[in-house]
Design an enzyme around this catalytic site. Structure first.
Site, PDB file in Angstrom:
ATOM      1  CB  CYS A 137      -0.941  -0.059   1.184  1.00 43.67           C
ATOM      2  SG  CYS A 137      -1.826  -1.442   1.482  1.00 43.67           S
ATOM      3  CG  HIS A 278      -3.294   3.221   2.678  1.00 45.21           C
ATOM      4  ND1 HIS A 278      -3.829   2.708   1.405  1.00 45.21           N
ATOM      5  CD2 HIS A 278      -3.067   2.126   3.400  1.00 45.21           C
ATOM      6  CE1 HIS A 278      -4.093   1.372   1.519  1.00 45.21           C
ATOM      7  NE2 HIS A 278      -3.625   1.181   2.621  1.00 45.21           N
ATOM      8  CG  ASN A 308      -6.842  -0.972   1.808  1.00 44.84           C
ATOM      9  OD1 ASN A 308      -6.088  -0.816   0.776  1.00 44.84           O
ATOM     10  ND2 ASN A 308      -6.548  -1.517   3.121  1.00 44.84           N
TER      11      ASN A 308
HETATM   12  N1  ACO Z   1     -18.332  -9.552   9.617  1.00 46.50           N
HETATM   13  C1  ACO Z   1     -18.752  -9.791  10.781  1.00 46.50           C
HETATM   14  N2  ACO Z   1     -17.543 -10.225  11.985  1.00 46.50           N
HETATM   15  C2  ACO Z   1     -16.635 -10.121  11.406  1.00 46.50           C
HETATM   16  C3  ACO Z   1     -16.023  -9.876  10.255  1.00 46.50           C
HETATM   17  C4  ACO Z   1     -16.958  -9.528   9.029  1.00 46.50           C
HETATM   18  N3  ACO Z   1     -16.732  -9.253   8.036  1.00 46.50           N
HETATM   19  N4  ACO Z   1     -14.813 -10.083  10.290  1.00 46.50           N
HETATM   20  C5  ACO Z   1     -14.400 -10.379  11.422  1.00 46.50           C
HETATM   21  N5  ACO Z   1     -15.226 -10.363  12.238  1.00 46.50           N
HETATM   22  C6  ACO Z   1     -15.424 -10.825  13.621  1.00 46.50           C
HETATM   23  C7  ACO Z   1     -14.134 -11.837  13.980  1.00 46.50           C
HETATM   24  O1  ACO Z   1     -14.253 -13.070  13.850  1.00 46.50           O
HETATM   25  C8  ACO Z   1     -14.307 -11.410  15.391  1.00 46.50           C
HETATM   26  O2  ACO Z   1     -15.150 -12.530  16.181  1.00 46.50           O
HETATM   27  P1  ACO Z   1     -14.701 -13.116  17.742  1.00 46.50           P
HETATM   28  O3  ACO Z   1     -14.891 -11.741  18.434  1.00 46.50           O
HETATM   29  O4  ACO Z   1     -15.950 -13.981  17.696  1.00 46.50           O
HETATM   30  O5  ACO Z   1     -13.690 -13.873  17.432  1.00 46.50           O
HETATM   31  C9  ACO Z   1     -14.752 -10.223  15.676  1.00 46.50           C
HETATM   32  O6  ACO Z   1     -15.294  -9.989  14.466  1.00 46.50           O
HETATM   33  C10 ACO Z   1     -13.791  -9.058  16.302  1.00 46.50           C
HETATM   34  O7  ACO Z   1     -12.766  -9.220  15.217  1.00 46.50           O
HETATM   35  P2  ACO Z   1     -11.544  -8.104  14.977  1.00 46.50           P
HETATM   36  O8  ACO Z   1     -10.605  -8.723  13.897  1.00 46.50           O
HETATM   37  O9  ACO Z   1     -10.945  -8.204  16.325  1.00 46.50           O
HETATM   38  O10 ACO Z   1     -12.023  -7.075  14.635  1.00 46.50           O
HETATM   39  P3  ACO Z   1     -11.632  -5.522  14.395  1.00 46.50           P
HETATM   40  O11 ACO Z   1     -12.284  -4.638  15.219  1.00 46.50           O
HETATM   41  O12 ACO Z   1     -10.397  -5.737  14.609  1.00 46.50           O
HETATM   42  O13 ACO Z   1     -11.890  -5.179  12.897  1.00 46.50           O
HETATM   43  C11 ACO Z   1     -10.735  -5.217  10.844  1.00 46.50           C
HETATM   44  C12 ACO Z   1     -11.308  -6.268  11.962  1.00 46.50           C
HETATM   45  C13 ACO Z   1     -11.738  -4.414  10.214  1.00 46.50           C
HETATM   46  C14 ACO Z   1      -9.933  -6.068   9.662  1.00 46.50           C
HETATM   47  C15 ACO Z   1      -9.405  -4.435  11.540  1.00 46.50           C
HETATM   48  O14 ACO Z   1      -8.804  -5.110  12.435  1.00 46.50           O
HETATM   49  C16 ACO Z   1      -8.655  -3.589  10.654  1.00 46.50           C
HETATM   50  O15 ACO Z   1      -9.031  -2.546   9.883  1.00 46.50           O
HETATM   51  N6  ACO Z   1      -7.387  -3.999  10.575  1.00 46.50           N
HETATM   52  C17 ACO Z   1      -6.601  -3.141   9.732  1.00 46.50           C
HETATM   53  C18 ACO Z   1      -6.351  -3.755   8.406  1.00 46.50           C
HETATM   54  C19 ACO Z   1      -5.765  -2.917   7.571  1.00 46.50           C
HETATM   55  O16 ACO Z   1      -5.816  -1.873   7.407  1.00 46.50           O
HETATM   56  N7  ACO Z   1      -5.456  -3.807   6.437  1.00 46.50           N
HETATM   57  C20 ACO Z   1      -4.441  -3.252   5.477  1.00 46.50           C
HETATM   58  C21 ACO Z   1      -3.539  -2.405   5.621  1.00 46.50           C
HETATM   59  S1  ACO Z   1      -2.053  -2.362   4.656  1.00 46.50           S
HETATM   60  C22 ACO Z   1      -2.701  -2.536   3.345  1.00 46.50           C
HETATM   61  O17 ACO Z   1      -3.632  -1.814   2.897  1.00 46.50           O
HETATM   62  C23 ACO Z   1      -2.447  -3.615   2.238  1.00 46.50           C
END
Ligand code: ACO
Length: 351
Positions: A137, A278, A308
């Protein structure tokens, strides 16, 4: 004829400047972007994943993303080439005038040749230098910094920088924590020298910490999975992400990167006209906006309709702002990105 002579013969001898003509100013002469028509909305995901529109919007800010139709030949080369054509038209330059093409991507069709080489040939920049830049990214911001320095050094005059990713080609659509985040898209700029010495980069940085590679990676073989996390054939060629760890890294890094870049340039946060960041997650952007007390109209967010788009996201935001007439001559613009590697980079411009 020696093949090297044939290639050189296609380039004008004047494409490399003599030292006494070295320009010191660099301008962003044009920008362009390209998105596929195909859309994937949150409602579409609800049909095949255990998720909801409410969860996706609350956790990420995303409502829909664009998606290439690979059967129609839509891919990184197609999006990136179209974005570059538009940037060249905006800069009123012919492709044959480009000296160098830097193509930020991790989703080209082949490692060899680099996507940049085929794009350069297809748009008509025959014989220009061309290479892919794999910083995930951060690829576009790395490219912008490099392109700027190539011109400022006097070695090159006209440099195209593309940020482009075909994320849908590397997503496992049964992995709900990853699938909902990403979309396809490309943006491009064309950089040229200017006699106006006030224009160009005021401060920049490029960083990497490979020890965090396993939080965001694209395995090509079973042996590529980290120790203790055995891979499966279905996961090969699909993006693997530890969302929670990337989130923590991003919130910390984004704010620190902005602060360090401003300090280098001797500027305060409110002296920057546009933060072109980003688009990884609306919550990550909001954390930075709050930390620096910025008004919403300065830190731009378009993740709601594109998701993204990896290396595509920063130039997509910039092109949207430029086309809306919001980037004025002399504005201060801060480009910031982070991504797989882990990598992070900034580029602070007077445009
Ligand atoms: N729908 C419903 N529930 C979901 C989903 C979904 N799409 N995805 C995950 N969950 C659940 C998980 O299984 C978890 O359930 P559990 O508590 O029973 O285990 C719960 O939601 C919480 O999961 P987390 O992973 O802790 O959720 P979080 O609040 O961290 O959000 C997310 C997840 C959106 C992926 C977040 O962590 C995030 O944005 N991270 C950064 C990602 C990023 O920026 N990536 C790219 C960066 S670099 C690049 O761009 C290549």
């Amino acid at each position: 004829m020696n093949p090297a002579d044939a290639t050189t013969a296609r380039r004008p001898a004047s494409s490399v400047l003599p030292a006494q003509h070295r320009p010191a100013g660099v301008r962003i002469a044009g920008s362009g972007s390209h998105l596929p028509e195909g859309r994937l909305t949150n409602a579409d995901f609800v049909k095949f994943l255990d998720t909801s529109d409410e969860w996706i919007v609350q956790r990420t800010g995303i409502r829909e993303r664009r998606m290439c139709d690979a059967d129609k030949g839509e891919n990184a080369r197609w999006m990136g080439g179209n974005a570059l054509r538009k940037a060249l038209a905006d800069a009123r330059l012919d492709a044959s005038e480009l000296d160098m093409l830097i193509f930020g991507t991790v989703t080209g069709e082949t490692l060899c040749p680099a996507t940049a080489c085929r794009v350069a040939a297809e748009v008509g920049a025959v014989g220009a230098g061309a290479f892919d830049l794999a910083a995930a990214c951060s690829g576009f911001v790395y490219g912008l910094n490099l392109g700027h320095e190539l011109i400022r050094s006097g070695a090159y005059r006209r440099v195209g920088v593309v940020g482009c990713d075909h994320m849908s080609s590397i997503i496992d659509y049964s992995d709900r924590g990853v699938a909902i985040l990403f979309g396809d898209g490309a943006g491009a700029v064309v950089l040229t020298p200017t006699d106006d010495l006030s224009k160009g980069i005021l401060a920049q940085s490029m960083h990497a910490d490979g020890s965090g590679w396993h939080d965001l990676y694209l395995p090509h073989h079973i042996r590529d999975f980290p120790a203790g996390q055995p891979g499966t054939p279905e996961k090969v060629h699909k993006l693997q992400m530890n969302g929670r760890e990337v989130f923590k890294f991003a919130v910390r890094t984004f704010g620190d990167l902005i602060e360090q870049t401003l300090t280098k340039a001797g500027l305060q946060a409110d002296q920057v006209d546009h933060y072109v960041c980003h688009q990884s997650n609306a919550r990550i952007l909001e954390a930075s906006r709050e930390r620096f007390g910025l008004p919403a109209e300065r830190l731009h967010v378009n993740i709601d309709h594109y998701g993204n788009t990896s290396a595509g996201s920063v130039p997509l935001v910039f092109d949207e702002l430029r086309r809306a007439g919001r980037i004025r001559d002399g504005d201060i613009v801060l480009f910031v990105a982070f991504g797989g590697g882990l990598t992070w980079a900034s580029s602070l411009w007077r445009v």
